[in-house]
Design a protein around this motif. Structure first.
Motif, PDB file in Angstrom:
ATOM      1  N   CYS A   1      -6.619   1.363  -6.513  1.00 14.53           N
ATOM      2  CA  CYS A   1      -6.904   1.882  -5.386  1.00 14.53           C
ATOM      3  C   CYS A   1      -5.561   1.506  -4.458  1.00 14.53           C
ATOM      4  O   CYS A   1      -4.960   2.237  -3.360  1.00 14.53           O
ATOM      5  CB  CYS A   1      -7.499   0.343  -4.896  1.00 14.53           C
ATOM      6  SG  CYS A   1      -9.656   0.981  -4.601  1.00 14.53           S
TER       7      CYS A   1
ATOM      8  N   VAL B   1     -16.586   5.187  -6.818  1.00 17.05           N
ATOM      9  CA  VAL B   1     -14.978   5.919  -6.336  1.00 17.05           C
ATOM     10  C   VAL B   1     -16.592   7.451  -6.327  1.00 17.05           C
ATOM     11  O   VAL B   1     -16.334   8.160  -5.406  1.00 17.05           O
ATOM     12  CB  VAL B   1     -14.863   6.416  -7.323  1.00 17.05           C
ATOM     13  CG1 VAL B   1     -13.926   7.401  -7.013  1.00 17.05           C
ATOM     14  CG2 VAL B   1     -13.476   4.736  -7.044  1.00 17.05           C
TER      15      VAL B   1
ATOM     16  N   ASN C   1      -2.565   6.559   0.869  1.00 15.93           N
ATOM     17  CA  ASN C   1      -4.213   5.760   1.110  1.00 15.93           C
ATOM     18  C   ASN C   1      -4.639   6.476   2.430  1.00 15.93           C
ATOM     19  O   ASN C   1      -5.003   5.433   2.842  1.00 15.93           O
ATOM     20  CB  ASN C   1      -3.260   4.332   0.970  1.00 15.93           C
ATOM     21  CG  ASN C   1      -3.673   3.685  -0.509  1.00 15.93           C
ATOM     22  OD1 ASN C   1      -3.829   4.454  -1.147  1.00 15.93           O
ATOM     23  ND2 ASN C   1      -3.840   2.360  -0.595  1.00 15.93           N
TER      24      ASN C   1
ATOM     25  N   TYR D   1     -11.581   3.945  -1.404  1.00 20.17           N
ATOM     26  CA  TYR D   1     -10.618   3.265  -1.606  1.00 20.17           C
ATOM     27  C   TYR D   1      -9.161   4.052  -2.542  1.00 20.17           C
ATOM     28  O   TYR D   1      -8.165   3.942  -2.600  1.00 20.17           O
ATOM     29  CB  TYR D   1     -10.439   1.679  -1.065  1.00 20.17           C
ATOM     30  CG  TYR D   1     -10.537   1.256  -0.214  1.00 20.17           C
ATOM     31  CD1 TYR D   1     -10.748   2.089   0.921  1.00 20.17           C
ATOM     32  CD2 TYR D   1     -11.984   0.231  -0.361  1.00 20.17           C
ATOM     33  CE1 TYR D   1     -11.918   1.656   2.350  1.00 20.17           C
ATOM     34  CE2 TYR D   1     -12.339  -0.376   1.224  1.00 20.17           C
ATOM     35  CZ  TYR D   1     -12.826   0.103   2.688  1.00 20.17           C
ATOM     36  OH  TYR D   1     -13.111   0.036   3.423  1.00 20.17           O
ATOM     37  N   ALA D   2     -10.154   3.987  -3.200  1.00 17.42           N
ATOM     38  CA  ALA D   2      -9.908   4.595  -4.435  1.00 17.42           C
ATOM     39  C   ALA D   2      -9.218   6.340  -4.450  1.00 17.42           C
ATOM     40  O   ALA D   2      -8.288   6.693  -5.288  1.00 17.42           O
ATOM     41  CB  ALA D   2      -9.864   4.463  -5.776  1.00 17.42           C
TER      42      ALA D   2
ATOM     43  N   VAL E   1      -8.281   3.997   3.524  1.00 17.79           N
ATOM     44  CA  VAL E   1      -8.102   3.124   3.327  1.00 17.79           C
ATOM     45  C   VAL E   1      -8.587   2.767   4.894  1.00 17.79           C
ATOM     46  O   VAL E   1      -8.084   3.266   5.977  1.00 17.79           O
ATOM     47  CB  VAL E   1      -7.239   2.180   2.777  1.00 17.79           C
ATOM     48  CG1 VAL E   1      -7.824   0.998   2.325  1.00 17.79           C
ATOM     49  CG2 VAL E   1      -6.963   2.753   1.428  1.00 17.79           C
TER      50      VAL E   1
ATOM     51  N   THR F   1       0.712  -1.039   0.072  1.00 15.70           N
ATOM     52  CA  THR F   1       0.173   0.777  -0.021  1.00 15.70           C
ATOM     53  C   THR F   1       1.007   1.044   0.093  1.00 15.70           C
ATOM     54  O   THR F   1       2.256   1.094  -0.610  1.00 15.70           O
ATOM     55  CB  THR F   1      -1.535   0.031   1.710  1.00 15.70           C
ATOM     56  OG1 THR F   1      -1.814   0.934   1.417  1.00 15.70           O
ATOM     57  CG2 THR F   1       0.272   0.107   2.572  1.00 15.70           C
TER      58      THR F   1
ATOM     59  N   GLN G   1     -11.993  11.263  -8.174  1.00 17.52           N
ATOM     60  CA  GLN G   1     -10.826  10.521  -8.563  1.00 17.52           C
ATOM     61  C   GLN G   1     -11.415  10.868 -10.223  1.00 17.52           C
ATOM     62  O   GLN G   1     -12.096  10.653 -10.002  1.00 17.52           O
ATOM     63  CB  GLN G   1     -10.251   8.779  -7.819  1.00 17.52           C
ATOM     64  CG  GLN G   1     -10.228   7.927  -9.185  1.00 17.52           C
ATOM     65  CD  GLN G   1      -8.907   8.684  -8.889  1.00 17.52           C
ATOM     66  OE1 GLN G   1      -8.175   9.619  -9.613  1.00 17.52           O
ATOM     67  NE2 GLN G   1      -6.965   8.681  -8.398  1.00 17.52           N
TER      68      GLN G   1
ATOM     69  N   ASP H   1      -6.579   8.682  -2.691  1.00 14.76           N
ATOM     70  CA  ASP H   1      -5.252   9.091  -2.664  1.00 14.76           C
ATOM     71  C   ASP H   1      -5.120  10.712  -2.356  1.00 14.76           C
ATOM     72  O   ASP H   1      -5.782  11.284  -2.836  1.00 14.76           O
ATOM     73  CB  ASP H   1      -4.142   7.947  -2.969  1.00 14.76           C
ATOM     74  CG  ASP H   1      -4.268   8.031  -4.209  1.00 14.76           C
ATOM     75  OD1 ASP H   1      -4.506   8.508  -5.288  1.00 14.76           O
ATOM     76  OD2 ASP H   1      -3.257   8.028  -4.520  1.00 14.76           O
TER      77      ASP H   1
ATOM     78  N   ALA I   1     -11.714  -0.300  -7.389  1.00 16.93           N
ATOM     79  CA  ALA I   1     -13.272   0.498  -7.123  1.00 16.93           C
ATOM     80  C   ALA I   1     -13.929   0.297  -8.411  1.00 16.93           C
ATOM     81  O   ALA I   1     -13.545   1.341  -9.402  1.00 16.93           O
ATOM     82  CB  ALA I   1     -13.193   1.288  -5.868  1.00 16.93           C
TER      83      ALA I   1
END
Length: 278
Positions: free
Chosen positions: A173, A151, A119, A247-248, A122, A115, A159, A250, A146
């Protein structure tokens, strides 16, 4: 932050916290810190957030932070505490992500969850979901994805890049899986940050020209493309679709930093000392 002793702990987590091309990141410069990994997001350094969530994931036994400058990170109390417990170590960052993964993989137990220090959204449940699906697939390599719908439900502008397949759009992700030392060749997927949408020549280098054509034209499902890539590498690579579109998202730039802070302030209240959410 100890893991649940009732769960067999067999996964090593690599947290990638290096500097891109060794240069000072604009977000780090704006925050007055030496590296992006310690930029505060809602008052907490990014790397602290990610390590806390990874450490709370019951399947994770050991944690390795791959960084160019360890001292600034190692001084964070959570990080220092995990080091004292013998649960966390550092590896030297290289100046591309593949070589950094190889550095982090030296002397550690497999399989690897990979990872990144940015992130921030998450959760331990997200890492558990990813690990569980990788193990269920008996994957030697995997990438967390994802759906576009998930998203955009998480945040409409969180994103903007999506991979297009015949079964829909998906976003990366920044979660990867390496099932064995023999499967480390799959780290090539992440070279230069895995920005295949922006730099399609990287697909040619990693996967071959025909797979680039299929990818760009949206031919076939993600499963079909990963199966073709698996044949190229010689071991099983799978796409893992995760349930939460957060989770996608960042922290790549000022826009995504503001989005992430907004979401975290909804989750945990304002910890930024009064900085307004964008």
């Amino acid at each position: 932050m100890a893991a649940n002793p009732e769960v067999t702990q067999s996964v090593t987590a690599l947290v990638m916290a290096g500097k891109r091309s060794g240069a000072l990141d604009p977000l780090a410069e704006a925050a007055g810190v030496a590296q992006k990994a310690v930029v505060p997001v809602n008052g907490v350094p990014m790397i602290e957030r990610v390590v806390a969530q990874v450490a709370a994931c019951p399947q994770v036994a050991a944690i390795c932070i791959v960084a160019h400058d360890r001292d600034e990170i190692a001084s964070i109390p959570l990080i220092a505490g995990l080091m004292e417990e013998g649960r966390l170590a550092f590896a030297e960052g290289r100046f591309n992500i593949v070589d950094s993964v190889l550095s982090g993989a030296e002397g550690v137990d497999f399989p690897l969850l990979i990872t990144t220090a940015d992130n921030c959204l998450v959760t331990p449940e997200g890492y558990s979901e990813f690990i569980g699906k990788c193990l269920a697939e008996d994957a030697q390599g995997a990438a967390g994805l994802a759906t576009r719908e998930a998203v955009q439900e998480a945040d409409p502008i969180g994103q903007k890049r999506f991979y297009e397949f015949s079964d829909g759009g998906y976003s990366n992700c920044n979660m990867y899986w390496i099932g064995s030392r023999q499967a480390l060749a799959a780290a090539e997927i992440m070279r230069e940050g895995g920005q295949f949408v922006k730099y399609p020549g990287r697909i040619i280098k990693a996967f071959g020209l025909m797979n680039l054509i299929r990818f760009r034209l949206g031919w076939g499902s993600k499963e079909k493309l990963f199966a073709q890539i698996s044949r190229r590498f010689g071991f099983k690579l799978v796409p893992v679709v995760l349930s939460d579109g957060h989770y996608a998202i960042d922290v790549d730039n000022e826009r995504t930093l503001n989005v992430t802070e907004k979401i975290l302030k909804r989750r945990e209240g304002d910890r930024s000392g009064g900085k307004p959410a964008a």
